[in-house]
Design an enzyme around this catalytic site. Structure first.
Site, PDB file in Angstrom:
ATOM      1  N   HIS A 123     -19.146 -31.033 -10.270  1.00  0.00           N
ATOM      2  CA  HIS A 123     -18.618 -31.527 -11.416  1.00  0.00           C
ATOM      3  C   HIS A 123     -19.205 -30.951 -12.704  1.00  0.00           C
ATOM      4  CE1 HIS A 123     -16.688 -34.816 -13.987  1.00  0.00           C
ATOM      5  NE2 HIS A 123     -17.801 -34.826 -14.803  1.00  0.00           N
ATOM      6  N   GLU A 124     -20.470 -30.984 -12.856  1.00  0.00           N
ATOM      7  CA  GLU A 124     -21.145 -30.148 -13.644  1.00  0.00           C
ATOM      8  C   GLU A 124     -20.961 -28.776 -13.981  1.00  0.00           C
ATOM      9  OE1 GLU A 124     -22.201 -32.289 -16.192  1.00  0.00           O
ATOM     10  OE2 GLU A 124     -22.257 -34.097 -15.023  1.00  0.00           O
ATOM     11  N   HIS A 154     -17.514 -27.977 -15.499  1.00  0.00           N
ATOM     12  CA  HIS A 154     -17.926 -27.996 -16.881  1.00  0.00           C
ATOM     13  C   HIS A 154     -18.235 -26.584 -17.455  1.00  0.00           C
ATOM     14  CE1 HIS A 154     -16.763 -32.073 -17.722  1.00  0.00           C
ATOM     15  NE2 HIS A 154     -17.746 -32.811 -17.358  1.00  0.00           N
ATOM     16  N   HIS A 180     -12.660 -33.236 -18.543  1.00  0.00           N
ATOM     17  CA  HIS A 180     -12.225 -34.251 -17.680  1.00  0.00           C
ATOM     18  C   HIS A 180     -10.609 -34.351 -17.769  1.00  0.00           C
ATOM     19  CE1 HIS A 180     -16.468 -36.017 -18.631  1.00  0.00           C
ATOM     20  NE2 HIS A 180     -16.342 -35.517 -17.456  1.00  0.00           N
ATOM     21  N   TYR A 233     -11.841 -39.398 -14.237  1.00  0.00           N
ATOM     22  CA  TYR A 233     -12.459 -40.622 -14.291  1.00  0.00           C
ATOM     23  C   TYR A 233     -11.843 -41.746 -13.258  1.00  0.00           C
ATOM     24  CZ  TYR A 233     -15.217 -39.954 -18.826  1.00  0.00           C
ATOM     25  OH  TYR A 233     -16.084 -39.484 -19.817  1.00  0.00           O
TER      26      TYR A 233
END
Length: 502
Positions: free
Chosen positions: A171-172, A175, A181, A227
């Protein structure tokens, strides 16, 4: 083929009975906060959002959307140099430095997460040497990253206690490649409803839409960057994001990159790569155009990454151009998510039956390569998740149902493939056997096959309570254990050995 058993049974028999029996993103914002989210959740396995927000509760970093570091003066949409550069060979190298604070196991988790990008995209996370721009991966405070390349040494915070698992690391890193997101993309209102009255007032800014480049890729409810439905809820656990038109579509996950996450990376960086990600619990994999002829000059990868358990892979058909040492066209299978993983099946070509394979984890990688000449129909394989099992090539030994001598769990499948040396067969004795009884063994059972696949001759299907033994008439035996969702028993304990062919 015949069958030799001390307890005379026919396939499908209850042993107590007598009857047969699967971007370029805009960074404009006015908000800078430190998350202090209440993390109450009913989920057994936290999604990435829950993991990240929990880790960031004590972070002093100014963050937005929970884990995005704000870089003053940056606007990715109008920032052509915020993508990581692409080499003349078509590879996007992203140099990184790992903090010496990480131990061997933590380094292994981080680098394994990086390997999936290498397998499925043209992005390569490489150890930093002399590069000016690179990721400085350390446990600064929580889990967070900047969006895209910011130049110089840019921090990606992966805290030791809370962030080091497959999904949060990916996930990071995503980014850092340039992605916001999913629920903040510009067209999100066509796909989800944001329930503003259920959102903590001081967290409302986390749902601001961004002026994103969506790369012509559809909205992805299963994105690693999405999310969950209860994000920043007030009170905790209420819906804040509801999918359209079906409000019951699952959103938010922790397993890793989704298929559309991969597609977006490949489009953003214009990757020319043949790759597929399969994440369903069961599924099928085929070469291109199967059962028609596959393409010349193919070089394709299929990464099977199921949510949990081990991958059980069976080739149903193989027809690949034959060549010496399979140097022209071939299929190859790796026990893991990359070509550096151990090999389950080395380069294979020609036609005929292949054995089944049990991976050591929830990931298997298939590689298919063809040259510019002769083609054939290719291959078809199916996979499913199994709770336990192993490939066994030595004897004597013992196998047991999961949990033995306690109750086995409900709704599980296990497979053991036992292979003897040439000129020998497999003999197995079930010293203790206690499964849910049923006249036709419809619920919990052990099936024994004379070979390496479930297409091999069936030696018997057994349930109920009794001890028995049987043997193969080939060099291999496959044992399948299945339990349904209701009654459980103590299971079995079985010892096996190799014997000379009769």
């Amino acid at each position: 083929m015949g069958q030799v058993v001390n307890v005379l049974t026919t396939p499908g028999m209850d042993l107590n009975a007598t009857q047969a029996t699967t971007p370029d993103m805009d960074l404009n914002t006015n908000q800078m906060t430190t998350p202090d989210m209440d993390l109450n959740t009913n989920q057994d396995v936290p999604d990435v959002y829950t993991t990240v927000i929990r880790a960031n509760q004590e972070s002093k970093k100014l963050l937005r959307q929970g884990d995005i570091a704000y870089k003053i003066g940056r606007n990715a949409l109008n920032c052509p140099d915020c993508r990581w550069p692409k080499s003349n060979s078509g590879i996007v190298n992203v140099p990184y430095v790992l903090s010496p604070d990480y131990d061997v196991n933590e380094v292994s988790v981080i680098t394994a997460a990086m390997e999936e990008f290498k397998t499925l995209t043209c992005v390569r996370f490489i150890p930093h040497t002399v590069e000016t721009d690179y990721l400085n991966i350390k446990q600064d405070s929580g889990c967070w990253s900047y969006i895209g390349m910011t130049h110089g040494a840019q921090t990606v915070s992966v805290m030791k206690n809370g962030c080091i698992s497959h999904g949060p690391v990916q996930h990071e890193l995503n980014h850092a490649l340039g992605f916001f997101h999913e629920q903040c993309r510009s067209d999100r209102d066509d796909y989800v409803t944001i329930i503003t009255e259920n959102i903590l007032p001081d967290k409302m800014y986390n749902f601001n839409k961004e002026n994103t480049n969506n790369l012509g890729v559809q909205y992805d409810y299963s994105s690693l960057m999405h999310y969950p439905r209860y994000a920043f809820g007030n009170p905790p656990g209420v819906d804040t994001i509801v999918p359209k038109p079906d409000p019951n579509v699952p959103i938010g996950q922790s397993y890793g990159l989704s298929n559309l996450d991969v597609l977006k990376i490949n489009r953003l960086y214009e990757c020319d790569i043949c790759s597929s990600l399969l994440t369903s619990p069961t599924g099928t994999v085929t070469s291109a155009n199967y059962p028609s002829a596959y393409l010349n000059n193919a070089n394709c990868l299929w990464l099977i990454r199921i949510p949990d358990n081990k991958v059980f892979l069976t080739f149903e058909a193989v027809d690949i151009q034959s060549s010496k040492n399979c140097m022209s066209d071939y299929v190859k299978v790796y026990d893991g998510a990359s070509k550096t993983s151990p090999v389950l099946l080395d380069k294979t070509c020609g036609s005929g039956m292949l054995p089944s394979f049990i991976a050591s984890s929830n990931s298997v990688l298939l590689e298919f390569v063809s040259d510019g000449a002769v083609t054939a129909t290719g291959f078809k394989a199916s996979y499913t998740g199994v709770y336990c099992g192993a490939i066994i090539n030595s004897a004597p030994g013992v196998i047991t149902s999961p949990g033995y001598p306690n109750l086995y769990p409900p709704s599980v499948d296990c497979f053991w493939i036992i292979t003897a040396p040439p000129q020998k067969m497999v003999s197995i004795n079930f010293n203790f056997f206690n499964l849910e009884a049923n006249t036709y063994c419809l619920y919990d059972y052990v099936r024994i096959y004379d070979g390496k696949t479930t297409s091999s001759p069936l030696l018997g299907t057994f349930c109920g309570s009794n001890s028995f033994n049987t043997m193969s008439f080939s060099a291999s035996m496959l044992i399948q254990f299945h339990s349904d969702g209701k009654t459980q028993s103590t299971g079995f304990q079985a010892s096996y050995r190799f014997i000379k062919c009769m």
